[in-house]
Scaffold this motif. Structure first.
Motif, PDB file in Angstrom:
ATOM      1  N   ALA A   4      41.263  54.785  72.631  1.00  0.00           N
ATOM      2  CA  ALA A   4      41.824  53.488  72.655  1.00  0.00           C
ATOM      3  C   ALA A   4      40.972  52.770  72.050  1.00  0.00           C
ATOM      4  O   ALA A   4      41.134  51.732  71.250  1.00  0.00           O
ATOM      5  CB  ALA A   4      42.003  53.152  74.317  1.00  0.00           C
ATOM      6  N   ALA A   5      39.493  52.765  72.278  1.00  0.00           N
ATOM      7  CA  ALA A   5      38.327  52.080  71.597  1.00  0.00           C
ATOM      8  C   ALA A   5      38.296  52.013  70.113  1.00  0.00           C
ATOM      9  O   ALA A   5      38.139  51.111  69.348  1.00  0.00           O
ATOM     10  CB  ALA A   5      37.029  52.397  72.342  1.00  0.00           C
ATOM     11  N   SER A   6      38.639  53.294  69.584  1.00  0.00           N
ATOM     12  CA  SER A   6      38.613  53.522  68.319  1.00  0.00           C
ATOM     13  C   SER A   6      39.813  52.498  67.626  1.00  0.00           C
ATOM     14  O   SER A   6      39.476  51.959  66.635  1.00  0.00           O
ATOM     15  CB  SER A   6      38.806  54.955  67.901  1.00  0.00           C
ATOM     16  N   GLN A   7      40.978  52.676  68.096  1.00  0.00           N
ATOM     17  CA  GLN A   7      42.111  51.885  67.790  1.00  0.00           C
ATOM     18  C   GLN A   7      41.731  50.278  67.630  1.00  0.00           C
ATOM     19  O   GLN A   7      42.130  49.553  66.914  1.00  0.00           O
ATOM     20  CB  GLN A   7      43.449  52.131  68.586  1.00  0.00           C
ATOM     21  N   ARG A   8      41.284  49.962  68.739  1.00  0.00           N
ATOM     22  CA  ARG A   8      40.812  48.574  69.128  1.00  0.00           C
ATOM     23  C   ARG A   8      39.786  48.093  67.755  1.00  0.00           C
ATOM     24  O   ARG A   8      39.756  47.111  67.375  1.00  0.00           O
ATOM     25  CB  ARG A   8      40.133  48.199  70.237  1.00  0.00           C
ATOM     26  N   LEU A   9      38.582  48.952  67.697  1.00  0.00           N
ATOM     27  CA  LEU A   9      37.922  48.669  66.748  1.00  0.00           C
ATOM     28  C   LEU A   9      38.688  48.416  64.881  1.00  0.00           C
ATOM     29  O   LEU A   9      38.156  47.904  64.321  1.00  0.00           O
ATOM     30  CB  LEU A   9      36.800  49.667  66.596  1.00  0.00           C
ATOM     31  N   ALA A  10      39.522  49.396  64.918  1.00  0.00           N
ATOM     32  CA  ALA A  10      40.203  49.361  63.761  1.00  0.00           C
ATOM     33  C   ALA A  10      41.112  48.255  63.667  1.00  0.00           C
ATOM     34  O   ALA A  10      40.964  47.372  62.582  1.00  0.00           O
ATOM     35  CB  ALA A  10      41.187  50.619  63.614  1.00  0.00           C
ATOM     36  N   ASP A  29      35.676  39.135  57.278  1.00  0.00           N
ATOM     37  CA  ASP A  29      34.437  38.735  57.041  1.00  0.00           C
ATOM     38  C   ASP A  29      33.576  39.518  57.509  1.00  0.00           C
ATOM     39  O   ASP A  29      32.263  39.308  57.382  1.00  0.00           O
ATOM     40  CB  ASP A  29      34.329  37.248  56.849  1.00  0.00           C
ATOM     41  N   LEU A  30      33.564  40.616  58.643  1.00  0.00           N
ATOM     42  CA  LEU A  30      32.895  41.107  59.105  1.00  0.00           C
ATOM     43  C   LEU A  30      32.048  42.348  58.101  1.00  0.00           C
ATOM     44  O   LEU A  30      32.476  42.817  57.416  1.00  0.00           O
ATOM     45  CB  LEU A  30      33.311  42.277  60.207  1.00  0.00           C
ATOM     46  N   GLU A  31      30.507  42.149  58.519  1.00  0.00           N
ATOM     47  CA  GLU A  31      29.540  42.994  57.541  1.00  0.00           C
ATOM     48  C   GLU A  31      29.717  44.536  58.536  1.00  0.00           C
ATOM     49  O   GLU A  31      29.096  44.496  59.695  1.00  0.00           O
ATOM     50  CB  GLU A  31      28.246  42.490  57.675  1.00  0.00           C
ATOM     51  N   LEU A  32      29.925  45.537  57.829  1.00  0.00           N
ATOM     52  CA  LEU A  32      29.825  46.781  58.531  1.00  0.00           C
ATOM     53  C   LEU A  32      28.556  47.165  59.109  1.00  0.00           C
ATOM     54  O   LEU A  32      28.522  47.684  60.326  1.00  0.00           O
ATOM     55  CB  LEU A  32      30.287  48.031  57.526  1.00  0.00           C
ATOM     56  N   LEU A  50      31.223  58.241  62.253  1.00  0.00           N
ATOM     57  CA  LEU A  50      31.910  58.485  61.157  1.00  0.00           C
ATOM     58  C   LEU A  50      30.864  57.708  60.120  1.00  0.00           C
ATOM     59  O   LEU A  50      30.094  56.898  60.449  1.00  0.00           O
ATOM     60  CB  LEU A  50      33.202  57.766  61.078  1.00  0.00           C
ATOM     61  N   VAL A  51      31.195  57.853  58.822  1.00  0.00           N
ATOM     62  CA  VAL A  51      30.718  57.310  57.802  1.00  0.00           C
ATOM     63  C   VAL A  51      31.606  56.893  56.679  1.00  0.00           C
ATOM     64  O   VAL A  51      32.389  57.653  56.556  1.00  0.00           O
ATOM     65  CB  VAL A  51      29.709  58.507  56.741  1.00  0.00           C
ATOM     66  N   ALA A  52      31.443  55.608  56.646  1.00  0.00           N
ATOM     67  CA  ALA A  52      32.588  54.848  55.495  1.00  0.00           C
ATOM     68  C   ALA A  52      31.761  54.032  54.784  1.00  0.00           C
ATOM     69  O   ALA A  52      30.729  53.271  54.985  1.00  0.00           O
ATOM     70  CB  ALA A  52      33.590  53.879  56.500  1.00  0.00           C
ATOM     71  N   ALA A  53      32.213  53.931  53.377  1.00  0.00           N
ATOM     72  CA  ALA A  53      31.570  53.313  52.313  1.00  0.00           C
ATOM     73  C   ALA A  53      31.857  51.636  52.595  1.00  0.00           C
ATOM     74  O   ALA A  53      31.181  51.041  52.004  1.00  0.00           O
ATOM     75  CB  ALA A  53      32.131  53.811  50.909  1.00  0.00           C
ATOM     76  N   ASP A  54      33.048  51.369  52.968  1.00  0.00           N
ATOM     77  CA  ASP A  54      33.384  50.245  53.054  1.00  0.00           C
ATOM     78  C   ASP A  54      34.433  49.814  54.398  1.00  0.00           C
ATOM     79  O   ASP A  54      34.789  50.735  54.980  1.00  0.00           O
ATOM     80  CB  ASP A  54      34.066  49.554  51.857  1.00  0.00           C
ATOM     81  N   ARG A  55      35.105  48.715  54.364  1.00  0.00           N
ATOM     82  CA  ARG A  55      35.767  48.328  55.660  1.00  0.00           C
ATOM     83  C   ARG A  55      36.873  48.919  55.632  1.00  0.00           C
ATOM     84  O   ARG A  55      37.487  49.482  56.783  1.00  0.00           O
ATOM     85  CB  ARG A  55      36.073  46.664  55.641  1.00  0.00           C
ATOM     86  N   SER A  56      37.570  49.010  54.593  1.00  0.00           N
ATOM     87  CA  SER A  56      39.136  49.597  54.388  1.00  0.00           C
ATOM     88  C   SER A  56      39.022  51.191  54.683  1.00  0.00           C
ATOM     89  O   SER A  56      39.897  51.629  55.392  1.00  0.00           O
ATOM     90  CB  SER A  56      39.754  49.442  53.257  1.00  0.00           C
ATOM     91  N   GLU A  57      37.933  51.832  54.393  1.00  0.00           N
ATOM     92  CA  GLU A  57      37.668  53.276  54.560  1.00  0.00           C
ATOM     93  C   GLU A  57      37.250  53.471  56.219  1.00  0.00           C
ATOM     94  O   GLU A  57      37.727  54.307  57.026  1.00  0.00           O
ATOM     95  CB  GLU A  57      36.681  53.741  53.702  1.00  0.00           C
ATOM     96  N   ALA A  58      36.786  52.382  56.816  1.00  0.00           N
ATOM     97  CA  ALA A  58      36.434  52.733  58.280  1.00  0.00           C
ATOM     98  C   ALA A  58      37.771  52.486  58.957  1.00  0.00           C
ATOM     99  O   ALA A  58      38.033  53.152  59.993  1.00  0.00           O
ATOM    100  CB  ALA A  58      35.561  51.542  58.586  1.00  0.00           C
TER     101      ALA A  58
END
Length: 335
Positions: free
Chosen positions: A8-14, A22-25, A45-53
């Motif tokens: 649930a926390a993962s979905q809320r963060l997504a 405008d959030l900085e990863l 997890l490792v993400a290159a940008d916001r959309s990948e995260a």
């Protein structure tokens, strides 16, 4: 605290990342790592940008998103320290430039070595890239390489300690056990530096020799050694080291080639843990007898027995003389 709440926390963060463009990863990662209470379930997890995260947090692909639970018992950590022949120009340069604690400890060692010998090891360890070939030979000199390895290893331990990571046990290979003894409080930093310098100088007074790592168990390698080459180390169930004079090692290599056995030269021009050291042992013993040897405060594994060293062994000069001369049973120690 459980898988359902973690999902649930993962979905809320997504969702939050989707609505807050405008959030900085980096800021998000910092908050998650440093400003949130730690619970039993973790996800990374490792993400290159916001959309990948967003994609990873929504899909939870187990090949890209890793979930684990904190173990009930905190695992212990063993530090392993390498021995002679592991040096190379430029080793640890990045850490030296980026980590203040590491730099401070390295400079401490460089300054002490220069005070003892008049030579600045920085010129070898941190040489210019175009000078590597010219410097590499000088760094293989035993009175240079052993102190250089000691300085790097000790600085590495202090860097880990500054991050809150301390060893429950130590294991070192050959001179790495000498460094382990220093870390464990058997000898002081200054005494260990003197130890490494003398060890190197004494080695340089022995006849030129060589060492080869051989892809054989120790008992099988012994059958190839003949009467003039010694077993220097049993490093793994199928990897051992032979040590002896140059001509004898050359002859051994020919025998191994004929037997189609793989081997590789160790980057050292002396025959450590061999009979060629016998003439220097009395002087080495005199030096060790002058040290104030203390029982270890951190347990470390003995190269001679393959078991944790006892207080009696650690404070016995004869142990360290035999440690210099006899075979390293490193494989037993790892077991």
């Amino acid at each position: 605290k459980g898988k359902k709440s973690l999902d649930a926390a993962s979905q809320r963060l997504a969702s939050h990342l989707e609505t807050q463009a405008d959030l900085e990863l980096a800021d998000v990662g910092f908050c998650l790592q440093g400003a949130r209470e730690e619970f039993e379930r973790r996800r990374v997890l490792v993400a290159a940008d916001r959309s990948e995260a967003i994609e990873l947090l929504s899909g939870l692909d187990p090949r890209r998103v890793f979930t684990h639970a904190v173990p009930e018992v905190r695992p212990s950590i063993v530090f392993m320290l390498s021995g002679g022949g592991s040096q190379y120009p430029g080793m640890a340069r990045d850490l030296y430039e980026a980590e203040p604690v590491f730099k401070q400890q390295m400079d401490r060692g460089f300054d002490l070595y220069q005070e003892r010998t008049g030579f600045d090891l920085r010129s070898l360890v941190f040489c210019d890239p175009e000078e590597v070939d010219a410097v590499e030979g000088a760094l293989t000199e035993m009175s240079r390489q052993l102190p250089a390895i000691f300085i790097v290893e000790y600085a590495m331990v202090e860097l880990w300690k500054s991050r809150g990571i301390e060893p429950a046990m130590l294991i070192g290979h050959s001179m790495g056990e000498n460094v382990s003894a220093c870390i464990a409080g058997v000898v002081s930093y200054e005494a260990c530096m003197d130890w490494m310098i003398l060890r190197g100088q004494l080695f340089e007074r022995t006849p030129a020799g060589g060492m080869i790592a051989v892809s054989l168990p120790a008992e099988d390698l012994v059958a190839h050694l003949g009467d003039s080459v010694d077993l220097a180390a049993a490093n793994a169930p199928g990897l051992s080291v032979a040590s002896g004079g140059m001509a004898e090692i050359d002859a051994l290599e020919k025998r191994l080639e004929e037997a189609e056995v793989d081997f590789q030269r160790v980057q050292i021009d002396r025959a450590a843990h061999s009979r060629l050291l016998d003439p220097i042992l009395d002087e080495f013993r005199s030096f060790i007898e002058g040290l104030d040897l203390q029982p270890p405060k951190i347990p470390f594994v003995s190269n001679r027995t393959g078991k944790p060293i006892t207080d009696e062994q650690a404070t016995d000069p004869d142990y360290w003389v035999r440690h210099l001369r006899e075979s390293v049973v490193f494989s037993q120690g790892l077991e």
